[in-house]
Enzyme design. Structure first.
Site, PDB file in Angstrom:
ATOM      1  N   ARG A  51      15.326  10.141  -1.169  1.00 13.00           N
ATOM      2  CA  ARG A  51      15.732   8.966  -1.863  1.00 13.00           C
ATOM      3  C   ARG A  51      14.635   8.239  -2.748  1.00 13.00           C
ATOM      4  NH1 ARG A  51      19.271  10.123   1.182  1.00 13.00           N
ATOM      5  NH2 ARG A  51      17.699  10.109   2.616  1.00 13.00           N
ATOM      6  N   THR A  52      13.601   7.720  -1.684  1.00 11.30           N
ATOM      7  CA  THR A  52      12.689   6.911  -2.407  1.00 11.30           C
ATOM      8  C   THR A  52      12.093   7.693  -3.564  1.00 11.30           C
ATOM      9  OG1 THR A  52      12.472   5.593  -0.591  1.00 11.30           O
ATOM     10  CG2 THR A  52      11.104   5.155  -1.957  1.00 11.30           C
ATOM     11  N   LYS A  80      -8.391  17.225   2.115  1.00 12.47           N
ATOM     12  CA  LYS A  80      -9.882  17.604   2.159  1.00 12.47           C
ATOM     13  C   LYS A  80     -10.675  16.273   2.718  1.00 12.47           C
ATOM     14  CE  LYS A  80      -9.427  20.322  -2.115  1.00 12.47           C
ATOM     15  NZ  LYS A  80      -9.783  20.423  -3.339  1.00 12.47           N
ATOM     16  N   ARG A 101       3.766   6.174  -0.824  1.00 11.68           N
ATOM     17  CA  ARG A 101       4.329   6.268   0.663  1.00 11.68           C
ATOM     18  C   ARG A 101       3.350   6.596   1.483  1.00 11.68           C
ATOM     19  NH1 ARG A 101       9.997   8.000   2.811  1.00 11.68           N
ATOM     20  NH2 ARG A 101      10.415   5.966   1.782  1.00 11.68           N
ATOM     21  N   HIS A 129       8.902  -1.939   3.437  1.00 11.79           N
ATOM     22  CA  HIS A 129       9.524  -0.905   2.542  1.00 11.79           C
ATOM     23  C   HIS A 129      10.132  -1.916   1.591  1.00 11.79           C
ATOM     24  CE1 HIS A 129      11.209   2.397   0.580  1.00 11.79           C
ATOM     25  NE2 HIS A 129      11.790   3.154   1.808  1.00 11.79           N
TER      26      HIS A 129
HETATM   27  C1  NCD Z   1      14.028   4.793   4.958  1.00 14.93           C
HETATM   28  C2  NCD Z   1      12.529   4.798   5.138  1.00 14.93           C
HETATM   29  O1  NCD Z   1      11.767   5.750   4.734  1.00 14.93           O
HETATM   30  O2  NCD Z   1      11.897   4.033   5.718  1.00 14.93           O
HETATM   31  N1  NCD Z   1      14.382   5.744   4.204  1.00 14.93           N
HETATM   32  C3  NCD Z   1      14.291   5.517   2.789  1.00 14.93           C
HETATM   33  O3  NCD Z   1      13.267   5.258   2.255  1.00 14.93           O
HETATM   34  N2  NCD Z   1      15.594   5.354   2.162  1.00 14.93           N
HETATM   35  C4  NCD Z   1      14.802   4.811   6.439  1.00 14.93           C
HETATM   36  C5  NCD Z   1      14.421   5.826   7.287  1.00 14.93           C
HETATM   37  O4  NCD Z   1      13.897   7.006   7.100  1.00 14.93           O
HETATM   38  O5  NCD Z   1      15.184   5.835   8.263  1.00 14.93           O
END
Ligand code: NCD
Length: 313
Positions: A51-52, A80, A101, A129
């Site tokens: 999703r993100t 590397k 991320r 997040h």
């Molecule tokens: C979440 C995350 O990555 O922290 N997912 C997301 O970004 N929608 C929640 C999860 O992974 O449980």
């Protein structure tokens, strides 16, 4: 130049203006379709994501921009031994804005110190997040018409769940909130969040292990996945993974206007039969993630000057 590393990097007013912009985008997407023509977003994802990453990419494309990046540390020069600082410096020459991320807490912050372009934290380890939080806030606003004056139950892995940590931080700034923390003892909200965020806010809060007991009070039920990848041993994960499973039966005592949220992915903490309940809002929530990220990209690129206040440095 502004970054978004922690939910509190934006003031309450800035956050509300960003949500208002996202709402405008939902109403009239055509007005925004070319604002990022010629701009590039880099998605640097060192940890799995569906999703993100995709909603960031979709957001940039819906603004007319382009995207590049990688989806896994093993696909980048991190394999590397390249440092986050070097990667950030270099990618600043390839893109106008970065979404990162990382499995290490603080990595996007380090990137923001070295990058020459705005950096967005798209999730750092078990820490924060903030863009999921903007998604959650927009969803609460659209379900309830307001954010304050809400009793929210946060359920599941409140210890390792970064979405929970960021959401608590953001919600604590609104008026008349009430927090109900629902988790097994081993997965309670970290002490530092209770001490530094929840208590100083003055909002009432309670902790419980029994979801059924508190269900009738809730306006929002925020379900979360037990974060397998953050456990130190598999045994503990196996013991705790099925602590909560939301079923139609458990919702019998819930308010008719409850909104059930989940950042997704779900494993088995929400039974699929709940998907047909009109109170299930998690797929709508995932969709809201695109609009809020469109608003965020515009704000950080200076293309929506009404959202963010000018700041020194
Ligand atoms: C979440 C995350 O990555 O922290 N997912 C997301 O970004 N929608 C929640 C999860 O992974 O449980």
């Amino acid at each position: 130049m502004r970054h978004l590393i922690d939910p509190l990097d934006f003031s309450l007013e800035e956050t509300d203006r960003l949500l208002a912009l996202a709402t405008d985008i939902i109403r009239e997407p055509g007005r925004f379709a070319h604002l990022c023509d010629g701009r590039i977003l880099a998605t640097l994802f060192y940890e799995p994501s569906t999703r993100t990453r995709l909603s960031f990419e979709s957001a940039m494309m819906r603004l007319g921009g382009k995207v590049l990046g990688f989806a896994g540390a093993d696909m980048s020069s991190a394999a590397k031994g390249e440092s986050v600082a070097d990667t950030a410096r270099m990618v600043s020459g390839y893109a106008d804005i970065i979404a990162m991320r990382h499995f290490k807490e603080g990595a996007p912050y380090v990137a923001s110190r070295y990058a020459g372009v705005p950096v967005i934290n798209a999730g750092d380890g078990g820490h924060q997040h903030p863009t999921q939080t903007l998604t959650d806030l927009l969803t609460i606003l659209r379900c309830r018409g307001k954010i304050g004056g809400t009793t929210i139950g946060l359920c599941g892995d409140l210890k390792f769940g970064r979405t929970v940590h960021s959401l608590i931080k953001a919600l604590a700034r609104y008026e008349d909130m009430r927090f109900v923390f629902i988790s097994p003892d081993e997965l309670k909200v970290p002490g530092y969040i209770v001490k530094e965020v929840v208590r100083p806010s003055g909002h009432p809060y309670e902790s419980t292990r029994a979801m059924e007991d508190v269900m009738p009070q809730l306006d929002i039920l925020y379900m979360t996945r037990v974060q397998r990848e953050r456990f130190f041993n598999e045994e503990d994960y196996v013991r705790l993974k099925d602590s909560y499973v939301l079923t139609a039966d458990k919702l019998r005592t819930a308010k008719p206007d409850l909104a059930i949220l989940h950042p997704l992915p779900r494993v088995n903490e929400i039974s699929p039969e709940v998907d047909d309940d009109p109170r299930a809002k998690y797929f709508e929530q995932a969709r809201n993630g695109v609009f809020v990220r469109m608003a965020l990209i515009l704000a950080l690129l200076g293309l929506a000057p009404e959202v963010l206040q000018e700041r020194g440095a």
